[in-house]
Motif scaffolding. Sequence first.
Motif, PDB file in Angstrom:
ATOM      1  N   GLU A   1       0.809  -1.207   0.000  1.00 32.50           N
ATOM      2  CA  GLU A   1       0.000   0.000   0.000  1.00 32.50           C
ATOM      3  C   GLU A   1       0.843   1.258   0.000  1.00 32.50           C
ATOM      4  O   GLU A   1       2.015   1.251   0.388  1.00 32.50           O
ATOM      5  CB  GLU A   1      -0.946  -0.014   1.192  1.00 32.50           C
ATOM      6  CG  GLU A   1      -2.325  -0.424   0.733  1.00 32.50           C
ATOM      7  CD  GLU A   1      -3.225  -0.853   1.859  1.00 32.50           C
ATOM      8  OE1 GLU A   1      -4.285  -0.261   2.003  1.00 32.50           O
ATOM      9  OE2 GLU A   1      -2.868  -1.798   2.571  1.00 32.50           O
ATOM     10  N   SER A   2       0.216   2.330  -0.410  1.00 33.18           N
ATOM     11  CA  SER A   2       0.868   3.627  -0.460  1.00 33.18           C
ATOM     12  C   SER A   2       1.570   3.922   0.867  1.00 33.18           C
ATOM     13  O   SER A   2       0.990   3.746   1.929  1.00 33.18           O
ATOM     14  CB  SER A   2      -0.203   4.682  -0.735  1.00 33.18           C
ATOM     15  OG  SER A   2       0.404   5.916  -0.914  1.00 33.18           O
ATOM     16  N   GLY A   3       2.835   4.316   0.782  1.00 30.83           N
ATOM     17  CA  GLY A   3       3.569   4.692   1.983  1.00 30.83           C
ATOM     18  C   GLY A   3       4.292   3.549   2.666  1.00 30.83           C
ATOM     19  O   GLY A   3       4.928   3.746   3.698  1.00 30.83           O
ATOM     20  N   CYS A   4       4.227   2.323   2.111  1.00 37.74           N
ATOM     21  CA  CYS A   4       4.839   1.191   2.801  1.00 37.74           C
ATOM     22  C   CYS A   4       6.347   1.144   2.591  1.00 37.74           C
ATOM     23  O   CYS A   4       7.041   0.354   3.231  1.00 37.74           O
ATOM     24  CB  CYS A   4       4.205  -0.125   2.381  1.00 37.74           C
ATOM     25  SG  CYS A   4       4.607  -0.614   0.707  1.00 37.74           S
ATOM     26  N   GLY A   5       6.886   1.967   1.683  1.00 36.48           N
ATOM     27  CA  GLY A   5       8.340   2.032   1.551  1.00 36.48           C
ATOM     28  C   GLY A   5       8.895   1.499   0.241  1.00 36.48           C
ATOM     29  O   GLY A   5      10.108   1.293   0.110  1.00 36.48           O
ATOM     30  N   LYS A   6       8.054   1.300  -0.757  1.00 34.60           N
ATOM     31  CA  LYS A   6       8.513   0.762  -2.036  1.00 34.60           C
ATOM     32  C   LYS A   6       9.503   1.711  -2.706  1.00 34.60           C
ATOM     33  O   LYS A   6      10.605   1.302  -3.104  1.00 34.60           O
ATOM     34  CB  LYS A   6       7.313   0.519  -2.973  1.00 34.60           C
ATOM     35  CG  LYS A   6       6.260  -0.396  -2.393  1.00 34.60           C
ATOM     36  CD  LYS A   6       5.102  -0.651  -3.343  1.00 34.60           C
ATOM     37  CE  LYS A   6       4.272   0.556  -3.701  1.00 34.60           C
ATOM     38  NZ  LYS A   6       3.525   1.149  -2.578  1.00 34.60           N
ATOM     39  N   SER A   7       9.109   2.970  -2.836  1.00 36.60           N
ATOM     40  CA  SER A   7       9.960   3.917  -3.565  1.00 36.60           C
ATOM     41  C   SER A   7      11.268   4.190  -2.836  1.00 36.60           C
ATOM     42  O   SER A   7      12.321   4.268  -3.463  1.00 36.60           O
ATOM     43  CB  SER A   7       9.221   5.241  -3.783  1.00 36.60           C
ATOM     44  OG  SER A   7       8.139   5.045  -4.647  1.00 36.60           O
ATOM     45  N   ILE A   8      11.219   4.320  -1.513  1.00 39.58           N
ATOM     46  CA  ILE A   8      12.475   4.629  -0.824  1.00 39.58           C
ATOM     47  C   ILE A   8      13.422   3.434  -0.855  1.00 39.58           C
ATOM     48  O   ILE A   8      14.636   3.608  -0.833  1.00 39.58           O
ATOM     49  CB  ILE A   8      12.254   5.151   0.617  1.00 39.58           C
ATOM     50  CG1 ILE A   8      11.431   4.189   1.443  1.00 39.58           C
ATOM     51  CG2 ILE A   8      11.602   6.523   0.610  1.00 39.58           C
ATOM     52  CD1 ILE A   8      11.337   4.617   2.917  1.00 39.58           C
ATOM     53  N   THR A   9      12.871   2.228  -0.950  1.00 39.11           N
ATOM     54  CA  THR A   9      13.731   1.065  -1.131  1.00 39.11           C
ATOM     55  C   THR A   9      14.470   1.198  -2.463  1.00 39.11           C
ATOM     56  O   THR A   9      15.692   1.021  -2.540  1.00 39.11           O
ATOM     57  CB  THR A   9      12.903  -0.240  -1.112  1.00 39.11           C
ATOM     58  OG1 THR A   9      12.204  -0.326   0.129  1.00 39.11           O
ATOM     59  CG2 THR A   9      13.786  -1.459  -1.276  1.00 39.11           C
TER      60      THR A   9
HETATM   61  N1  ATP Z   1      12.301  12.420   1.962  1.00 36.85           N
HETATM   62  C1  ATP Z   1      11.473  11.935   2.902  1.00 36.85           C
HETATM   63  N2  ATP Z   1      11.411  12.488   4.136  1.00 36.85           N
HETATM   64  C2  ATP Z   1      10.581  12.004   5.087  1.00 36.85           C
HETATM   65  N3  ATP Z   1       9.768  10.966   4.918  1.00 36.85           N
HETATM   66  C3  ATP Z   1       9.763  10.373   3.707  1.00 36.85           C
HETATM   67  C4  ATP Z   1      10.601  10.816   2.631  1.00 36.85           C
HETATM   68  N4  ATP Z   1      10.382  10.043   1.547  1.00 36.85           N
HETATM   69  C5  ATP Z   1       9.441   9.141   1.929  1.00 36.85           C
HETATM   70  N5  ATP Z   1       9.082   9.341   3.220  1.00 36.85           N
HETATM   71  C6  ATP Z   1       8.103   8.527   3.980  1.00 36.85           C
HETATM   72  O1  ATP Z   1       8.542   7.194   3.936  1.00 36.85           O
HETATM   73  C7  ATP Z   1       7.422   6.303   3.792  1.00 36.85           C
HETATM   74  C8  ATP Z   1       7.613   5.420   2.576  1.00 36.85           C
HETATM   75  O2  ATP Z   1       7.526   6.230   1.388  1.00 36.85           O
HETATM   76  P1  ATP Z   1       7.589   5.647  -0.079  1.00 36.85           P
HETATM   77  O3  ATP Z   1       7.597   6.808  -0.999  1.00 36.85           O
HETATM   78  O4  ATP Z   1       8.693   4.671  -0.193  1.00 36.85           O
HETATM   79  O5  ATP Z   1       6.193   4.876  -0.178  1.00 36.85           O
HETATM   80  P2  ATP Z   1       5.659   3.980  -1.398  1.00 36.85           P
HETATM   81  O6  ATP Z   1       5.498   2.603  -0.879  1.00 36.85           O
HETATM   82  O7  ATP Z   1       6.495   4.189  -2.600  1.00 36.85           O
HETATM   83  O8  ATP Z   1       4.202   4.610  -1.592  1.00 36.85           O
HETATM   84  P3  ATP Z   1       3.397   4.963  -2.952  1.00 36.85           P
HETATM   85  O9  ATP Z   1       2.709   3.699  -3.342  1.00 36.85           O
HETATM   86  O10 ATP Z   1       2.430   5.994  -2.473  1.00 36.85           O
HETATM   87  O11 ATP Z   1       4.381   5.475  -3.953  1.00 36.85           O
HETATM   88  C9  ATP Z   1       6.195   7.179   3.709  1.00 36.85           C
HETATM   89  O12 ATP Z   1       5.601   7.226   4.969  1.00 36.85           O
HETATM   90  C10 ATP Z   1       6.752   8.534   3.327  1.00 36.85           C
HETATM   91  O13 ATP Z   1       5.938   9.558   3.843  1.00 36.85           O
END
Ligand code: ATP
Lengths: 316, 334
Positions: free
Chosen positions: B49-57
């Motif tokens: 789900e959105s926000g679970c950390g996919k993109s930051i990984t």
């Molecule tokens: N630069 C940042 N500073 C602080 N928090 C961050 C930063 N980037 C991401 N986050 C937080 O880290 C968590 C994971 O974010 P991420 O973008 O990896 O989610 P995601 O799984 O890719 O979601 P989506 O499906 O919405 O793209 C989220 O809670 C987001 O708010």
Amino acid sequence: MPEALLRVNELRKDFVVGPMFRRKTVQAIRGVSFVLNKGETLGLVGESGCGKSTTGRAAIRLIEPSSGSIEYDGVDLASVGARDMRRLRQDLQIIFQDPYASLDPRMTVEQILTEPLGIQKIGTSAERRERVMDIIAEVGLQAAHAARYPHEFSGGQRQRIGIARSLILNPKMIVADEPVSALDVSVQAQIINLMQDVKAKHGMSYIFISHDLSVVKHICDRVAVMYLGEVVETASRDALYEEPLHPYTKALMSAIPGRRGAQKRITLKGDIPSPASPPRGCAFHTRCPSAMAICKTTPPQAIETGGRKVACHLYN
Amino acid sequence: MSVAGETSPPMLAIRDLQLGFRSHRGDVQALAGVSIEVGEREIVGIVGESGCGKSITALSVMGLLPEGTTRVMGGSIEFRGDDLLTLPPRERRQMRGRDIAMVFQEPMTSLNPIMPIGDQIAEPIRLHLGLKGAAVTEHALDVLDKVGIPRSRNILPDYPHQLSGGMRQRVMIAIALACNPSLIIADEPTTALDVTIQGQILDLMVEARDTFGTSILFITHDLGVVAEICDRVVVMYAGKVVETGRTDEVLSSPRHPYTQGLMRSLPSLDTRQERLETIPGSVPALFDMPRGCRFRPRCSYADDGCRRDPPVEVIGGQKVKCWKARQISGVHHA
Ligand SMILES: Nc1ncnc2c1ncn2[C@@H]1O[C@H](COP(=O)(O)OP(=O)(O)OP(=O)(O)O)[C@@H](O)[C@H]1O
Ligand SMILES: Nc1ncnc2c1ncn2[C@@H]1O[C@H](COP(=O)(O)OP(=O)(O)OP(=O)(O)O)[C@@H](O)[C@H]1O
Ligand SMILES: [Mg+2]
Ligand SMILES: [Mg+2]
């Protein structure tokens, strides 16, 4: 026999875009016709830019159609004056994809929900408050949420607020423009259930706009498929999913990712043409795997067969 | 368990990655021990789900997270045996585009709006492949043809805004493929596209793997897309990996209660249901994570034992981070 609530006939909407001297006309919808029956959910599907939102908005006169007629409950919406339109507004509501963009950030949930009642001069302030609290409960929010602002809510909760606002005046029909497209799968399921629950309770009709064909199959009774500003096929849900007739519908169905046991994907060549200069003849002929000579010159007429409509030379 | 893992070491191994952000509410932990492997020629999907950390990984593999506010609190990211987290910045920069390339959801934000397409694609070719002059253009046209751009020579002088969304995404993929990287990380590359265009892009990804042997880490929240192209899938929830396994196994017999809930809340094309099943509640906020299993407050199987961090159970080919995995699956301890 289903009873028609809304009859849309040959609806057109042109937008003039571009800087002076380089103006061009975008034909967003080019003669759209369909019927929405009482108590029915009609799906509008098709690729980005094909005119789904324009159709939904023009059908309830949120934007002024360039031409065509809209018969709602015996009245021609396209020609009623402003005063009558304001009264009819009560019946015709809309839910947007991102309610955040359409919810005033400076108003609390209670103010957002009370506003339409004020505009329509409905009830005393005590009655309004009671109505607002009822709706808040109905869409699954809590009384404490009434005093909060839109930015304090998650995407799913904001969509609940958008639904609450559309319900507050007891509408007869709601245009839902991609109401779950921005939501995660599990939140999407909660909102779809909510939309079905309120419909079961109040018996209104929906025009449900979406590009997700599984969601459309779940929630819609009938479906109209659009391509480049036109409706190319209309059929009951089961007929459309079991046996799509139009080559574009076939391609759409075959492209649903991960469709189990599905036939091979029909790959369409190229991109969608610009609505500023739609191809001559059948607008789909530039990408159609079954295009014939006539398709390049003559637009197909929609024909009715067995309770469904299709606009394609293969069936003429 | 990975197909490739048994024969050769994985190309990419993210091990127990812990990542935090500095925020006005103090430090928050966004990745709490994430492990993901990608083998040679493998397409691995990450869902959640959105926000679970996919993109930051993905961004931590690329080394593209904002330096000032990001803190790596533990773990490693090995690419072909080198730990990327300890590599000098210069070497890391060189790997970008050459060894590992990334495709983003919205190409408009990663393409340079004021540089013609031709120059943008030529740049990495010059830099990494050392080609010059006409050979650069030849190679650029070659990859543009491969991604299905008709009359590719005509678009070289165009700027990104002159192309359609589908075209821009194909250009992004062409740039990613240009230097024949070993690994492509694609972050929701088809989410903004229509189904018929999405189909073309997915075909392209699979073709890249089949013809160039490219490995792909594919981030999406669309389980249909996963079913279509991924060999293996990683399911994330609230900054942790909760389940991994072969795509067909995970999708046909999900073992983690969260994966099961996800699968059940999807409308089905094959069967009629009156109501969709839902997962009660919502995803916890980063600064308000439950102790132990992070899915516990929403899980119908949970009990007090779930307040401790769950172990990773191996059931068949699946790895499941859940105290109840065996009980749910009807599998007993040997
Ligand atoms: N630069 C940042 N500073 C602080 N928090 C961050 C930063 N980037 C991401 N986050 C937080 O880290 C968590 C994971 O974010 P991420 O973008 O990896 O989610 P995601 O799984 O890719 O979601 P989506 O499906 O919405 O793209 C989220 O809670 C987001 O708010
Ligand atoms: N206010 C406007 N001004 C100019 N052009 C417009 C306007 N609204 C829509 N259009 C154009 O009309 C066409 C149809 O747009 P519309 O928003 O109805 O499509 P859609 O099917 O809803 O697409 P999407 O799936 O992306 O929401 C598009 O080419 C769009 O660019
Ligand atoms: Mg729209
Ligand atoms: Mg993301």
